[in-house]
Design an enzyme around this catalytic site. Structure first.
Site, PDB file in Angstrom:
ATOM      1  N   ASP A  54       0.864  -1.188   0.000  1.00  0.00           N
ATOM      2  CA  ASP A  54       0.000   0.000   0.000  1.00  0.00           C
ATOM      3  C   ASP A  54       0.895   1.231   0.000  1.00  0.00           C
ATOM      4  O   ASP A  54       1.448   1.617   1.037  1.00  0.00           O
ATOM      5  CB  ASP A  54      -0.935   0.006   1.207  1.00  0.00           C
ATOM      6  CG  ASP A  54      -1.819   1.259   1.224  1.00  0.00           C
ATOM      7  OD1 ASP A  54      -1.725   2.078   0.281  1.00  0.00           O
ATOM      8  OD2 ASP A  54      -2.595   1.420   2.182  1.00  0.00           O
ATOM      9  N   TYR A 144     -12.592  12.835  -7.942  1.00  0.00           N
ATOM     10  CA  TYR A 144     -11.521  12.315  -8.812  1.00  0.00           C
ATOM     11  C   TYR A 144     -10.644  13.456  -9.336  1.00  0.00           C
ATOM     12  O   TYR A 144      -9.403  13.401  -9.241  1.00  0.00           O
ATOM     13  CB  TYR A 144     -12.129  11.528  -9.972  1.00  0.00           C
ATOM     14  CG  TYR A 144     -11.114  11.040 -10.981  1.00  0.00           C
ATOM     15  CD1 TYR A 144     -10.246   9.996 -10.669  1.00  0.00           C
ATOM     16  CD2 TYR A 144     -11.008  11.631 -12.245  1.00  0.00           C
ATOM     17  CE1 TYR A 144      -9.305   9.554 -11.584  1.00  0.00           C
ATOM     18  CE2 TYR A 144     -10.075  11.188 -13.164  1.00  0.00           C
ATOM     19  CZ  TYR A 144      -9.223  10.154 -12.835  1.00  0.00           C
ATOM     20  OH  TYR A 144      -8.290   9.719 -13.742  1.00  0.00           O
ATOM     21  N   LYS A 148      -6.660  14.324  -8.784  1.00  0.00           N
ATOM     22  CA  LYS A 148      -5.719  14.400  -9.917  1.00  0.00           C
ATOM     23  C   LYS A 148      -5.155  15.815 -10.087  1.00  0.00           C
ATOM     24  O   LYS A 148      -4.009  15.976 -10.512  1.00  0.00           O
ATOM     25  CB  LYS A 148      -6.404  13.918 -11.201  1.00  0.00           C
ATOM     26  CG  LYS A 148      -6.607  12.394 -11.259  1.00  0.00           C
ATOM     27  CD  LYS A 148      -5.272  11.644 -11.218  1.00  0.00           C
ATOM     28  CE  LYS A 148      -5.424  10.158 -11.512  1.00  0.00           C
ATOM     29  NZ  LYS A 148      -4.144   9.441 -11.470  1.00  0.00           N
TER      30      LYS A 148
HETATM   31  N1  LIG Z   1      -8.266   4.095 -17.037  1.00  0.00           N
HETATM   32  C1  LIG Z   1      -8.470   5.330 -17.472  1.00  0.00           C
HETATM   33  O1  LIG Z   1      -9.324   5.565 -18.344  1.00  0.00           O
HETATM   34  C2  LIG Z   1      -7.638   6.453 -16.924  1.00  0.00           C
HETATM   35  C3  LIG Z   1      -7.809   7.758 -17.438  1.00  0.00           C
HETATM   36  C4  LIG Z   1      -7.005   8.793 -16.937  1.00  0.00           C
HETATM   37  C5  LIG Z   1      -6.083   8.535 -15.935  1.00  0.00           C
HETATM   38  N2  LIG Z   1      -5.972   7.266 -15.454  1.00  0.00           N
HETATM   39  C6  LIG Z   1      -4.978   7.007 -14.430  1.00  0.00           C
HETATM   40  O2  LIG Z   1      -3.998   6.138 -14.971  1.00  0.00           O
HETATM   41  C7  LIG Z   1      -3.484   5.290 -13.942  1.00  0.00           C
HETATM   42  C8  LIG Z   1      -3.606   3.833 -14.348  1.00  0.00           C
HETATM   43  O3  LIG Z   1      -4.947   3.525 -14.663  1.00  0.00           O
HETATM   44  P1  LIG Z   1      -5.337   2.016 -14.968  1.00  0.00           P
HETATM   45  O4  LIG Z   1      -6.613   2.064 -15.738  1.00  0.00           O
HETATM   46  O5  LIG Z   1      -4.177   1.273 -15.504  1.00  0.00           O
HETATM   47  O6  LIG Z   1      -5.691   1.514 -13.482  1.00  0.00           O
HETATM   48  P2  LIG Z   1      -5.705   0.018 -12.920  1.00  0.00           P
HETATM   49  O7  LIG Z   1      -5.717  -0.991 -14.005  1.00  0.00           O
HETATM   50  O8  LIG Z   1      -6.810  -0.012 -11.891  1.00  0.00           O
HETATM   51  O9  LIG Z   1      -4.299  -0.088 -12.176  1.00  0.00           O
HETATM   52  C9  LIG Z   1      -4.006   0.668 -11.053  1.00  0.00           C
HETATM   53  C10 LIG Z   1      -3.138  -0.182 -10.135  1.00  0.00           C
HETATM   54  O10 LIG Z   1      -2.779   0.638  -9.009  1.00  0.00           O
HETATM   55  C11 LIG Z   1      -2.881  -0.184  -7.856  1.00  0.00           C
HETATM   56  N3  LIG Z   1      -3.088   0.592  -6.647  1.00  0.00           N
HETATM   57  C12 LIG Z   1      -4.217   1.220  -6.240  1.00  0.00           C
HETATM   58  N4  LIG Z   1      -4.050   1.749  -5.032  1.00  0.00           N
HETATM   59  C13 LIG Z   1      -2.779   1.460  -4.640  1.00  0.00           C
HETATM   60  C14 LIG Z   1      -2.027   1.714  -3.467  1.00  0.00           C
HETATM   61  N5  LIG Z   1      -2.549   2.384  -2.433  1.00  0.00           N
HETATM   62  N6  LIG Z   1      -0.766   1.253  -3.402  1.00  0.00           N
HETATM   63  C15 LIG Z   1      -0.231   0.567  -4.445  1.00  0.00           C
HETATM   64  N7  LIG Z   1      -0.889   0.274  -5.585  1.00  0.00           N
HETATM   65  C16 LIG Z   1      -2.162   0.722  -5.674  1.00  0.00           C
HETATM   66  C17 LIG Z   1      -4.085  -1.051  -8.131  1.00  0.00           C
HETATM   67  O11 LIG Z   1      -4.093  -2.168  -7.255  1.00  0.00           O
HETATM   68  P3  LIG Z   1      -5.513  -2.761  -6.750  1.00  0.00           P
HETATM   69  O12 LIG Z   1      -6.037  -3.557  -7.894  1.00  0.00           O
HETATM   70  O13 LIG Z   1      -5.153  -3.580  -5.552  1.00  0.00           O
HETATM   71  O14 LIG Z   1      -6.388  -1.593  -6.421  1.00  0.00           O
HETATM   72  C18 LIG Z   1      -3.870  -1.422  -9.593  1.00  0.00           C
HETATM   73  O15 LIG Z   1      -3.073  -2.579  -9.754  1.00  0.00           O
HETATM   74  C19 LIG Z   1      -4.232   5.665 -12.667  1.00  0.00           C
HETATM   75  O16 LIG Z   1      -3.488   6.624 -11.940  1.00  0.00           O
HETATM   76  C20 LIG Z   1      -5.498   6.288 -13.196  1.00  0.00           C
HETATM   77  O17 LIG Z   1      -6.095   7.182 -12.279  1.00  0.00           O
HETATM   78  C21 LIG Z   1      -6.698   6.226 -15.917  1.00  0.00           C
END
Ligand SMILES: NC(=O)c1ccc[n+]([C@@H]2O[C@H](COP(=O)([O-])OP(=O)(O)OC[C@H]3O[C@@H](n4cnc5c(N)ncnc54)[C@H](OP(=O)(O)O)[C@@H]3O)[C@@H](O)[C@H]2O)c1
Length: 226
Positions: A54, A144, A148
């Site tokens: 975490d 959110y 960000k």
């Molecule tokens: N997806 C989109 O459309 C989008 C758009 C704009 C920006 N973003 C940003 O891009 C990034 C990646 O997105 P993604 O879609 O690849 O997300 P994702 O697939 O949900 O991956 C995020 C990872 O971060 C881990 N995580 C969450 N909280 C944590 C903590 N406290 N300590 C350590 N690890 C932690 C999660 O683990 P758990 O599974 O255990 O929670 C997950 O493995 C994020 O910052 C997101 O906000 C995403």
């Protein structure tokens, strides 16, 4: 773009974007430590895997970044990808959601970066993930986009703080990313317009490279055709 000889830690490394960044950095020749709260997958694509961390907990973040640095033999760059999303109006939502998103989106980046500062050399790299949606919030996007926006202001402040050391700090601002969960949630959307994890990873690899040494404090929209 070569990252040969670079030692890179990636957080959120087992998620959709994180996995793409790990693969792109490895393909560019970097040694990579993959850090995440999720359990390490069976196949970490050749990265050193650190699961169950975490990163919002400063003690866990320091222990994980210290261990990753030791395993890599040093640390040249940190990519803060850990994060999450909630859509919630104020009327139907909870104040706790604001704390949750602050903790997962901003505090993780702050804690991991603070831990990395002890190891990064002059000329090192930090890359964060903001959000294009945080440039102007829509209904239901308050918690959110506030979190960000925090990442984006943190990026600017840390870039200024680290200019004397030549460590660059930048953030990508993705629009909706073409991930399996987003496809499931929006089955009627035109996926071809969405930026892919691989396209975002290419920009991150550039920012980690020697060629990007003059870019710092930048908030870079990477939005595909959205
Ligand atoms: N997806 C989109 O459309 C989008 C758009 C704009 C920006 N973003 C940003 O891009 C990034 C990646 O997105 P993604 O879609 O690849 O997300 P994702 O697939 O949900 O991956 C995020 C990872 O971060 C881990 N995580 C969450 N909280 C944590 C903590 N406290 N300590 C350590 N690890 C932690 C999660 O683990 P758990 O599974 O255990 O929670 C997950 O493995 C994020 O910052 C997101 O906000 C995403």
């Amino acid at each position: 773009m070569s990252l040969a000889g670079k030692r890179v830690a990636v957080t959120g490394a087992f998620g959709s974007l994180g996995a793409a960044v790990v693969q792109a950095a490895l393909a560019a020749g970097a040694k990579v430590a993959a850090v995440d709260r999720a359990d390490a997958p069976a196949d970490a694509h050749g990265a050193l895997a650190f699961g169950g961390v975490d990163l919002a907990d400063t003690v866990q973040a320091k222990a994980a970044i210290d261990a990753a640095t030791k395993a890599l033999g040093g640390l040249d760059a940190l990519v803060n990808i850990a994060g999450t999303f909630r859509f919630e109006t104020l009327a139907d939502g909870s104040a706790d959601t604001w704390d949750l998103l602050y903790r997962v989106n901003l505090r993780t980046a702050v804690a991991a970066s603070k831990a990395a500062l002890a190891h990064l050399p002059d000329g090192g790299r930090i890359v964060n993930i903001g959000a294009a949606a945080a440039l102007k919030a829509g209904a239901g996007m308050g918690a959110y986009t506030a979190s960000k926006s925090g990442v984006m202001r943190f990026t600017e402040a840390l870039a200024e703080e680290l200019k004397p050391r030549g460590i660059t700090v930048n953030a990508l601002l993705p629009s909706i990313i073409d991930t399996p969960p987003n496809r499931r949630d929006m089955p009627k959307a035109d996926f071809s317009k969405w930026v892919t994890p691989a396209q975002l990873a290419n920009v991150i690899v550039f920012l980690l490279s020697d060629q990007a040494s003059a870019i710092t404090g930048a908030l870079i929209p990477v939005t595909g055709r959205v």
